[in-house]
Design a protein around this motif. Structure first.
Motif, short mmCIF file in Angstrom:
data_model
loop_
_atom_site.label_atom_id
_atom_site.label_comp_id
_atom_site.label_asym_id
_atom_site.label_seq_id
_atom_site.Cartn_x
_atom_site.Cartn_y
_atom_site.Cartn_z
N GLU A 117 0.82 -1.20 0.00
CA GLU A 117 0.00 0.00 0.00
C GLU A 117 0.86 1.26 0.00
O GLU A 117 0.44 2.30 -0.47
N ARG A 118 2.08 1.17 0.53
CA ARG A 118 2.96 2.34 0.62
C ARG A 118 3.84 2.52 -0.61
O ARG A 118 4.47 3.54 -0.77
N LEU A 119 3.93 1.50 -1.47
CA LEU A 119 4.77 1.60 -2.65
C LEU A 119 4.17 2.61 -3.63
O LEU A 119 2.96 2.82 -3.66
N PRO A 120 4.98 3.22 -4.44
CA PRO A 120 4.50 4.27 -5.32
C PRO A 120 3.59 3.78 -6.44
O PRO A 120 2.93 4.57 -7.09
N GLY A 121 3.55 2.47 -6.70
CA GLY A 121 2.67 1.95 -7.74
C GLY A 121 3.09 2.42 -9.11
O GLY A 121 4.23 2.23 -9.52
N LYS A 122 2.18 3.06 -9.83
CA LYS A 122 2.47 3.48 -11.20
C LYS A 122 3.35 4.73 -11.25
O LYS A 122 3.90 5.05 -12.27
N ASN A 123 3.48 5.43 -10.15
CA ASN A 123 4.27 6.66 -10.12
C ASN A 123 5.73 6.36 -9.82
O ASN A 123 6.33 6.90 -8.90
N LEU A 124 6.35 5.50 -10.62
CA LEU A 124 7.73 5.10 -10.37
C LEU A 124 8.73 6.19 -10.69
O LEU A 124 9.85 6.18 -10.19
N LYS A 125 8.36 7.16 -11.52
CA LYS A 125 9.29 8.25 -11.85
C LYS A 125 9.68 9.02 -10.61
O LYS A 125 10.75 9.60 -10.54
N ARG A 126 8.82 9.03 -9.63
CA ARG A 126 9.10 9.71 -8.38
C ARG A 126 10.32 9.11 -7.69
O ARG A 126 11.05 9.80 -7.00
N TRP A 127 10.57 7.81 -7.90
CA TRP A 127 11.68 7.12 -7.26
C TRP A 127 12.94 7.14 -8.11
O TRP A 127 14.00 6.75 -7.65
N ARG A 128 12.85 7.60 -9.32
CA ARG A 128 14.01 7.64 -10.19
C ARG A 128 15.07 8.57 -9.59
O ARG A 128 14.77 9.64 -9.09
N GLY A 129 16.29 8.14 -9.62
CA GLY A 129 17.34 8.96 -9.04
C GLY A 129 17.53 8.71 -7.55
O GLY A 129 18.31 9.39 -6.90
N PHE A 130 16.82 7.75 -7.00
CA PHE A 130 16.98 7.42 -5.58
C PHE A 130 18.41 6.99 -5.30
O PHE A 130 18.99 7.37 -4.30
N LEU A 131 18.98 6.20 -6.21
CA LEU A 131 20.39 5.84 -6.13
C LEU A 131 21.14 6.59 -7.23
O LEU A 131 20.60 6.80 -8.31
N PRO A 132 22.37 6.99 -6.96
CA PRO A 132 23.09 7.78 -7.95
C PRO A 132 23.46 6.99 -9.21
O PRO A 132 23.74 7.58 -10.24
N TYR A 133 23.45 5.66 -9.14
CA TYR A 133 23.82 4.83 -10.29
C TYR A 133 23.25 3.44 -10.08
O TYR A 133 22.80 3.10 -8.99
N ARG A 134 23.28 2.64 -11.15
CA ARG A 134 22.81 1.26 -11.03
C ARG A 134 23.77 0.49 -10.13
O ARG A 134 24.97 0.68 -10.18
N VAL A 135 23.22 -0.38 -9.32
CA VAL A 135 24.01 -1.14 -8.36
C VAL A 135 23.96 -2.61 -8.74
O VAL A 135 22.89 -3.17 -8.94
N ASP A 136 25.14 -3.23 -8.87
CA ASP A 136 25.21 -4.66 -9.09
C ASP A 136 24.98 -5.33 -7.74
O ASP A 136 25.75 -5.12 -6.79
N ALA A 137 23.93 -6.14 -7.63
CA ALA A 137 23.53 -6.70 -6.34
C ALA A 137 24.62 -7.59 -5.74
O ALA A 137 24.89 -7.50 -4.54
N LEU A 138 25.24 -8.43 -6.54
CA LEU A 138 26.26 -9.33 -6.02
C LEU A 138 27.48 -8.54 -5.54
O LEU A 138 28.02 -8.78 -4.46
#
Length: 76
Positions: free
Chosen positions: A43-64
């Motif tokens: 319920e707290r996730l942004p849903g379709k408004n994902l652009k709001r979260w863009r830029g949350f991290l400064p770059y793509r992160v390799d999970a491993l």
């Protein structure tokens, strides 16, 4: 109210069958809690408004790579 150490001590005194039964009940409790928390977080996730979260991290992160880096920090 029992403390964790008291409950652990009591669990160690159970028979293996009773410990197995206790484990199954605890797993069911945890599944219910995780399911409830997951539903609440959806319920707290942004849903379709994902652009709001863009830029949350400064770059793509390799999970491993990130995981290995964190583990190295723990070892220091």
């Amino acid at each position: 109210m029992s403390t964790y150490s008291e409950v652990l001590s009591q669990a160690q005194n159970l028979t293996p069958d009773e410990q197995q039964q206790l484990l199954e009940v605890l797993l069911a409790l945890m599944r219910d809690r995780v399911t409830t928390q997951t539903q609440g977080s959806r319920e707290r996730l942004p849903g379709k408004n994902l652009k709001r979260w863009r830029g949350f991290l400064p770059y793509r992160v390799d999970a491993l790579e990130f995981q290995l880096q964190i583990r190295e920090e723990w070892d220091d």
